[in-house]
Design a protein around this motif. Structure first.
Motif, PDB file in Angstrom:
ATOM      1  N   GLY A 154       0.829  -1.193   0.000  1.00  0.00           N
ATOM      2  CA  GLY A 154       0.000   0.000   0.000  1.00  0.00           C
ATOM      3  C   GLY A 154       0.863   1.242   0.000  1.00  0.00           C
ATOM      4  N   GLU A 155       0.189   2.373  -0.136  1.00  0.00           N
ATOM      5  CA  GLU A 155       0.868   3.670  -0.061  1.00  0.00           C
ATOM      6  C   GLU A 155       0.108   4.540   0.925  1.00  0.00           C
ATOM      7  OE1 GLU A 155       1.563   7.645  -2.741  1.00  0.00           O
ATOM      8  OE2 GLU A 155       1.410   5.729  -3.796  1.00  0.00           O
ATOM      9  N   VAL A 156       0.844   5.105   1.869  1.00  0.00           N
ATOM     10  CA  VAL A 156       0.233   6.000   2.848  1.00  0.00           C
ATOM     11  C   VAL A 156      -0.143   7.292   2.136  1.00  0.00           C
ATOM     12  CG1 VAL A 156       0.557   7.254   5.011  1.00  0.00           C
ATOM     13  CG2 VAL A 156       1.606   4.991   4.705  1.00  0.00           C
ATOM     14  N   VAL A 157      -1.417   7.639   2.186  1.00  0.00           N
ATOM     15  CA  VAL A 157      -1.911   8.859   1.553  1.00  0.00           C
ATOM     16  C   VAL A 157      -1.944   9.999   2.572  1.00  0.00           C
ATOM     17  CG1 VAL A 157      -3.899   9.913   0.395  1.00  0.00           C
ATOM     18  CG2 VAL A 157      -3.276   7.538  -0.102  1.00  0.00           C
TER      19      VAL A 157
ATOM     20  N   ALA B 244      -2.261  11.870  13.030  1.00  0.00           N
ATOM     21  CA  ALA B 244      -1.690  11.470  14.312  1.00  0.00           C
ATOM     22  C   ALA B 244      -2.668  11.719  15.458  1.00  0.00           C
ATOM     23  CB  ALA B 244      -0.384  12.213  14.556  1.00  0.00           C
ATOM     24  N   LYS B 245      -3.419  12.791  15.378  1.00  0.00           N
ATOM     25  CA  LYS B 245      -4.356  13.132  16.457  1.00  0.00           C
ATOM     26  C   LYS B 245      -5.444  12.063  16.609  1.00  0.00           C
ATOM     27  CE  LYS B 245      -7.191  16.935  18.119  1.00  0.00           C
ATOM     28  NZ  LYS B 245      -7.694  18.287  17.849  1.00  0.00           N
ATOM     29  N   GLN B 246      -5.970  11.584  15.489  1.00  0.00           N
ATOM     30  CA  GLN B 246      -7.027  10.575  15.515  1.00  0.00           C
ATOM     31  C   GLN B 246      -6.473   9.145  15.476  1.00  0.00           C
ATOM     32  OE1 GLN B 246     -10.415  11.166  15.741  1.00  0.00           O
ATOM     33  NE2 GLN B 246      -9.832  13.278  16.117  1.00  0.00           N
ATOM     34  N   LYS B 247      -5.148   9.021  15.333  1.00  0.00           N
ATOM     35  CA  LYS B 247      -4.484   7.718  15.236  1.00  0.00           C
ATOM     36  C   LYS B 247      -5.044   6.913  14.069  1.00  0.00           C
ATOM     37  CE  LYS B 247      -3.324   7.741  20.043  1.00  0.00           C
ATOM     38  NZ  LYS B 247      -4.087   8.211  21.143  1.00  0.00           N
ATOM     39  N   LYS B 248      -5.078   7.569  12.901  1.00  0.00           N
ATOM     40  CA  LYS B 248      -5.605   6.952  11.698  1.00  0.00           C
ATOM     41  C   LYS B 248      -4.648   7.149  10.531  1.00  0.00           C
ATOM     42  CE  LYS B 248     -10.456   7.554  12.945  1.00  0.00           C
ATOM     43  NZ  LYS B 248     -11.729   8.154  12.540  1.00  0.00           N
ATOM     44  N   LEU B 249      -4.662   6.166   9.617  1.00  0.00           N
ATOM     45  CA  LEU B 249      -3.886   6.235   8.390  1.00  0.00           C
ATOM     46  C   LEU B 249      -4.832   6.066   7.213  1.00  0.00           C
ATOM     47  CD1 LEU B 249      -0.903   3.838   9.233  1.00  0.00           C
ATOM     48  CD2 LEU B 249      -0.877   6.331   9.270  1.00  0.00           C
ATOM     49  N   THR B 250      -4.667   6.901   6.195  1.00  0.00           N
ATOM     50  CA  THR B 250      -5.361   6.689   4.931  1.00  0.00           C
ATOM     51  C   THR B 250      -4.370   5.992   4.027  1.00  0.00           C
ATOM     52  OG1 THR B 250      -6.649   8.705   5.262  1.00  0.00           O
ATOM     53  CG2 THR B 250      -6.591   7.798   3.028  1.00  0.00           C
ATOM     54  N   ILE B 251      -4.763   4.810   3.539  1.00  0.00           N
ATOM     55  CA  ILE B 251      -3.856   3.979   2.748  1.00  0.00           C
ATOM     56  C   ILE B 251      -4.529   3.567   1.446  1.00  0.00           C
ATOM     57  CG2 ILE B 251      -2.506   1.845   2.678  1.00  0.00           C
ATOM     58  CD1 ILE B 251      -2.506   1.890   5.762  1.00  0.00           C
ATOM     59  N   LYS B 252      -3.807   3.765   0.343  1.00  0.00           N
ATOM     60  CA  LYS B 252      -4.210   3.221  -0.958  1.00  0.00           C
ATOM     61  C   LYS B 252      -3.588   1.830  -1.006  1.00  0.00           C
ATOM     62  CE  LYS B 252      -3.850   4.045  -5.919  1.00  0.00           C
ATOM     63  NZ  LYS B 252      -3.302   4.926  -6.958  1.00  0.00           N
ATOM     64  N   HIS B 253      -4.427   0.790  -1.075  1.00  0.00           N
ATOM     65  CA  HIS B 253      -3.914  -0.565  -0.906  1.00  0.00           C
ATOM     66  C   HIS B 253      -4.398  -1.542  -1.969  1.00  0.00           C
ATOM     67  CE1 HIS B 253      -7.802  -2.056   0.584  1.00  0.00           C
ATOM     68  NE2 HIS B 253      -7.890  -0.906   1.229  1.00  0.00           N
ATOM     69  N   GLU B 254      -3.667  -2.653  -2.054  1.00  0.00           N
ATOM     70  CA  GLU B 254      -4.048  -3.788  -2.893  1.00  0.00           C
ATOM     71  C   GLU B 254      -5.234  -4.496  -2.230  1.00  0.00           C
ATOM     72  OE1 GLU B 254      -0.468  -6.155  -3.064  1.00  0.00           O
ATOM     73  OE2 GLU B 254       0.351  -4.944  -4.686  1.00  0.00           O
ATOM     74  N   PRO B 255      -5.831  -5.488  -2.901  1.00  0.00           N
ATOM     75  CA  PRO B 255      -6.951  -6.211  -2.289  1.00  0.00           C
ATOM     76  C   PRO B 255      -6.573  -6.838  -0.943  1.00  0.00           C
ATOM     77  CG  PRO B 255      -6.786  -6.771  -4.611  1.00  0.00           C
ATOM     78  CD  PRO B 255      -5.562  -5.970  -4.272  1.00  0.00           C
ATOM     79  N   LEU B 256      -7.477  -6.727   0.013  1.00  0.00           N
ATOM     80  CA  LEU B 256      -7.318  -7.363   1.321  1.00  0.00           C
ATOM     81  C   LEU B 256      -8.201  -8.607   1.315  1.00  0.00           C
ATOM     82  CD1 LEU B 256      -7.559  -4.143   3.519  1.00  0.00           C
ATOM     83  CD2 LEU B 256      -5.518  -5.520   3.152  1.00  0.00           C
ATOM     84  N   THR B 257      -7.623  -9.722   0.916  1.00  0.00           N
ATOM     85  CA  THR B 257      -8.434 -10.931   0.755  1.00  0.00           C
ATOM     86  C   THR B 257      -8.988 -11.443   2.079  1.00  0.00           C
ATOM     87  OG1 THR B 257      -6.446 -12.306   0.763  1.00  0.00           O
ATOM     88  CG2 THR B 257      -7.303 -11.652  -1.377  1.00  0.00           C
TER      89      THR B 257
END
Length: 104
Positions: free
Chosen positions: A39-42, A46-59
Motif C-alpha cells: 500500500g501507499e500512505v496517503v 496522528a491526532k485521531q491515530k488513523k492512516l489513509t492507505i491506498k492498498h491492494e486487495p485485502l483478501t
C-alpha cells in the motif's frame, strides 16, 4: 505369523506425527492468518491515530483494492510512516473496526 510389533511401531509413529502437526498448527496458525499487502500512505492523522492507505486487495477482509482510512493497533505505528511512503501492512477487524495490525 504375527505383526503386532510392527503395528505398535506404526501407531506410535502416527501419534508422534499427528502430535507434531497439531503443535505446529497451534503456534503457526496466527502467523498464517496474517496477510501482508502493499500500500501507499496517503495521509497520516496522528491526532485521531488513523492512516489513509491506498492498498491492494485485502483478501482476508474480502475487500478490493481501494483507498481507505484505517485505525492503528498501536500508537507507535503512526510514527513509522509518512504520506507518500510505500508500505507492506496487515489489517484485520479488531473490535468491529478495520485496523492496521502490523507494518513492515
Amino acid at each position: 505369523m504375527t505383526f503386532k510389533p510392527a503395528k505398535e511401531a506404526a501407531m506410535k509413529l502416527l501419534v508422534k506425527v499427528l502430535s507434531t502437526l497439531a503443535f505446529v498448527l497451534s503456534i503457526g496458525g496466527s502467523a498464517l492468518a496474517q496477510e501482508y499487502v502493499k500500500g501507499e500512505v496517503v495521509k497520516v492523522d496522528a491526532k485521531q491515530k488513523k492512516l489513509t492507505i491506498k492498498h491492494e486487495p485485502l483478501t482476508n477482509l474480502d475487500m478490493p483494492a481501494m483507498t481507505m482510512v484505517f485505525v492503528v493497533a498501536e500508537d507507535s505505528m503512526i510514527e513509522k510512516v509518512k504520506a507518500g511512503q510505500a508500505i507492506e501492512f496487515a489489517a484485520d477487524r479488531v473490535n468491529g473496526r478495520i485496523t492496521v495490525t502490523d507494518i513492515k
